[in-house]
Design a protein around this motif. Structure first.
Motif, short mmCIF file in Angstrom:
data_model
loop_
_atom_site.label_atom_id
_atom_site.label_comp_id
_atom_site.label_asym_id
_atom_site.label_seq_id
_atom_site.Cartn_x
_atom_site.Cartn_y
_atom_site.Cartn_z
N LYS A 148 0.82 -1.22 0.00
CA LYS A 148 0.00 0.00 0.00
C LYS A 148 0.85 1.26 0.00
O LYS A 148 0.59 2.20 -0.78
CB LYS A 148 -0.91 -0.02 1.22
CG LYS A 148 -1.73 1.25 1.41
CD LYS A 148 -2.55 1.15 2.70
CE LYS A 148 -3.31 2.45 2.96
NZ LYS A 148 -4.10 2.35 4.23
N ASP A 149 1.86 1.31 0.85
CA ASP A 149 2.63 2.53 1.05
C ASP A 149 3.81 2.68 0.10
O ASP A 149 4.34 3.78 -0.05
CB ASP A 149 3.16 2.60 2.50
CG ASP A 149 2.03 2.63 3.51
OD1 ASP A 149 0.93 3.08 3.15
OD2 ASP A 149 2.26 2.18 4.66
N VAL A 153 2.88 1.83 -6.09
CA VAL A 153 3.29 2.90 -7.01
C VAL A 153 4.17 2.33 -8.12
O VAL A 153 3.99 2.65 -9.31
CB VAL A 153 4.05 4.01 -6.25
CG1 VAL A 153 4.61 5.04 -7.23
CG2 VAL A 153 3.15 4.68 -5.24
N LYS A 323 -11.33 8.45 -11.79
CA LYS A 323 -9.97 8.96 -11.76
C LYS A 323 -9.62 9.61 -13.09
O LYS A 323 -10.29 9.39 -14.10
CB LYS A 323 -8.98 7.82 -11.49
CG LYS A 323 -9.35 6.95 -10.28
CD LYS A 323 -8.43 5.76 -10.12
CE LYS A 323 -7.08 6.20 -9.59
NZ LYS A 323 -7.14 6.71 -8.22
N GLU A 327 -4.10 8.92 -13.96
CA GLU A 327 -3.91 8.86 -12.51
C GLU A 327 -3.63 7.43 -12.07
O GLU A 327 -4.30 6.48 -12.50
CB GLU A 327 -5.16 9.40 -11.80
CG GLU A 327 -4.99 9.57 -10.30
CD GLU A 327 -6.23 10.14 -9.65
OE1 GLU A 327 -6.32 10.12 -8.41
OE2 GLU A 327 -7.13 10.61 -10.40
N GLN A 330 -4.72 3.61 -6.51
CA GLN A 330 -4.43 3.69 -5.09
C GLN A 330 -4.95 2.42 -4.42
O GLN A 330 -5.68 1.63 -5.02
CB GLN A 330 -5.09 4.93 -4.48
CG GLN A 330 -4.68 6.24 -5.15
CD GLN A 330 -3.20 6.54 -5.00
OE1 GLN A 330 -2.62 6.29 -3.94
NE2 GLN A 330 -2.59 7.06 -6.05
N TRP A 331 -4.60 2.27 -3.14
CA TRP A 331 -4.99 1.07 -2.41
C TRP A 331 -6.50 0.92 -2.35
O TRP A 331 -7.02 -0.19 -2.47
CB TRP A 331 -4.41 1.11 -1.00
CG TRP A 331 -4.62 -0.16 -0.23
CD1 TRP A 331 -5.47 -0.36 0.81
CD2 TRP A 331 -3.98 -1.41 -0.44
NE1 TRP A 331 -5.40 -1.65 1.27
CE2 TRP A 331 -4.48 -2.33 0.52
CE3 TRP A 331 -3.01 -1.86 -1.35
CZ2 TRP A 331 -4.06 -3.66 0.59
CZ3 TRP A 331 -2.60 -3.19 -1.27
CH2 TRP A 331 -3.11 -4.06 -0.33
#
Length: 485
Positions: A148-149, A153, A323, A327, A330-331
């Motif tokens: 996730k963090d 990406v 989105k 873009e 995201q989680w």
């Protein structure tokens, strides 16, 4: 003198009697233990049934070798493959017992071809406390929080980057391998795509082809090439490890798996360069080959199941509509893909990239009236269970809806020990969540950016690993308002 001769004669006779008694006792015990082995056939001397196993998987049946023997002997049977007597299990209860008793009744043990190619310090072959330590470290670097963090990406970026060049006819398996190899190298060593990663990937492809071959260079050209490729890959990784060790000593730190290994207790966690090389090599194999094949087969199964593909497109079009066009996911987007997870589960079940796991009995093991002798190898077949009609209706058909929740809110999925695409017990694949996320992100961009048709008919092969015969050639074109469906 006569007395001495008589004494010697009686001593020899006594010794011979003891020897014969011991021999017959041993043989009787061995025969009794052997009679409690699961039924089966050990085949030819040395080769056993290895050639029958390899030739069987040239058919389009995903589990011909096991199917044939299960029909003759039952869900547990004895055979002799890859140089060793082996007990095969297609029974989920026995498989679970094998998986959860790691280090107690069984230990990891793979054919010589795999052991030689991965190296004795690979996670697959580690045992005891060292395995627990390295498995825990690997899981800590591929858990939901890290994905996730940090990792999501890179996954989104590298999938997009590779798809930028897609046009016309492509070999989807090759393209998926580029993506997964780049993702794995980035996660392990922080390298972005470059000439070095491309050359490394070419050698890896040769290395993997050597799995499940007869581990004698004299008899197998494929194995000779794989050993040569393994040497080249190991040398490249050794150079990286040496440079990173110098950086670590200077206090420099990168946020990747190799950095975590150097942080473990300081100075590389006490690991030698050779140990780190074997560890990285095995993780590259695990992350690169299996996930890329799952990506390819998910697309193949969806293409052959238009209703499932339409429903998947609808789910991802809704996410993309919320989105901007460029873009990143995201989680929360990943968590909003319920039907995608059904597709992921069903692809894992039908494809069975990991057909099963090898273990060795570290003591005599009594199971369901049979005895697996100490030292014998066992193979827990995950695929045989996943494709069993007893546990899955129409088991050999792709049906993602079988994983949907019903109207009462209760799931229709089978018991945990029946669905084990990532293994189980202490050796459950530490990257299972990362694989699911990677496949979900790949499918999102695949269905929102492209429409496609097969370029030619392709079929599945199941040995030495599951894959498509022609690397699944398709013709892609960007989605536009006129071809959204």
């Amino acid at each position: 003198m006569a007395s001495d001769a008589m004494s010697i004669f009686l001593y020899v006779l006594y010794s011979l009697s003891i020897f014969l008694f011991t021999f017959f006792l041993f043989r009787t015990t061995a025969n009794r233990r052997r009679s409690r082995l699961p039924p089966g056939n050990l085949g030819l001397p040395l080769l056993g049934e290895t050639l029958q196993l390899i030739s069987a998987y040239k058919t389009e049946n995903p589990e011909p070798f096991i199917d044939d023997r299960v029909s003759k002997f039952g869900a547990v049977f004895t055979t002799h493959v890859f140089g060793e007597a082996t007990v095969f299990s297609a029974d989920p209860e026995i498989n679970r017992l094998i998986l959860i008793n790691e280090g107690k009744l069984f230990e990891s043990s793979y054919p010589g071809s795999i052991s030689n190619l991965l190296g004795r310090h690979s996670l697959l072959l580690m045992r005891g406390n060292l395995h627990k330590r390295m498995h825990s470290l690997t899981m800590s670097f591929a858990n939901s929080s890290i994905i996730k963090d940090h990792l999501l990406v890179d996954i989104d970026r590298l999938v997009r980057l590779n798809m930028e060049s897609w046009s016309g006819r492509i070999l989807l398996l090759d393209e998926a391998k580029k993506i997964t190899f780049q993702l794995t190298v980035k996660q392990l060593m922080s390298f972005d795509p470059c000439e070095w990663t491309e050359n490394l990937m070419k050698e890896y492809m040769l290395l993997i082809e050597g799995f499940f071959t007869v581990p004698f260079p004299l008899f197998s050209g494929t194995y000779r090439r794989a050993i040569k490729a393994r040497t080249k890959v190991a040398e490249e990784l050794r150079l990286v490890v040496r440079e990173r060790r110098k950086e670590s000593e200077r206090g420099e730190r990168k946020n990747d798996m190799l950095g975590a290994l150097f942080d473990e207790d300081g100075n590389g966690g006490g690991f030698s360069d050779e140990e780190l090389v074997d560890f990285l090599l095995a993780l590259l194999v695990a992350g690169y080959d299996t996930t890329s094949t799952i990506m390819t087969l998910a697309v193949k199964f969806l293409t052959e199941t238009p209703l499932a593909l339409a429903q998947l497109k609808e789910e991802h079009d809704e996410i993309r509509a919320r989105k901007g066009e460029s873009e990143a996911l995201q989680w929360e987007d990943y968590k909003a893909m319920p039907f995608t997870q059904c597709v992921v589960n069903e692809t894992l079940r039908v494809a069975n990239i990991i057909s099963g796991v090898f273990r060795r009995a570290i003591t005599d093991v009594d199971i369901k009236g049979y005895t697996i002798p100490k030292g014998w190898k066992v193979f827990a077949s995950l695929r045989a269970v996943h494709l069993n009609q007893e546990y899955y209706k129409d088991a050999r058909s792709f049906n993602p809806w079988r994983w949907q929740m019903n109207t009462t809110g209760s799931g229709t999925s089978p018991p945990v020990n029946v669905f084990t695409p990532f293994g189980g017990g202490p050796r459950r694949c530490p990257g299972y969540e990362l694989a699911r996320v990677g496949l979900s992100v790949f499918l999102h961009h695949m269905v929102t950016r492209f429409s496609w048709v097969p370029a030619e008919e392709d079929k599945l092969l199941f040995f030495p690993t599951t894959r498509t015969q022609k690397r699944y050639p398709i013709v892609v074109q960007p989605r536009t308002p006129s071809n959204l469906m």
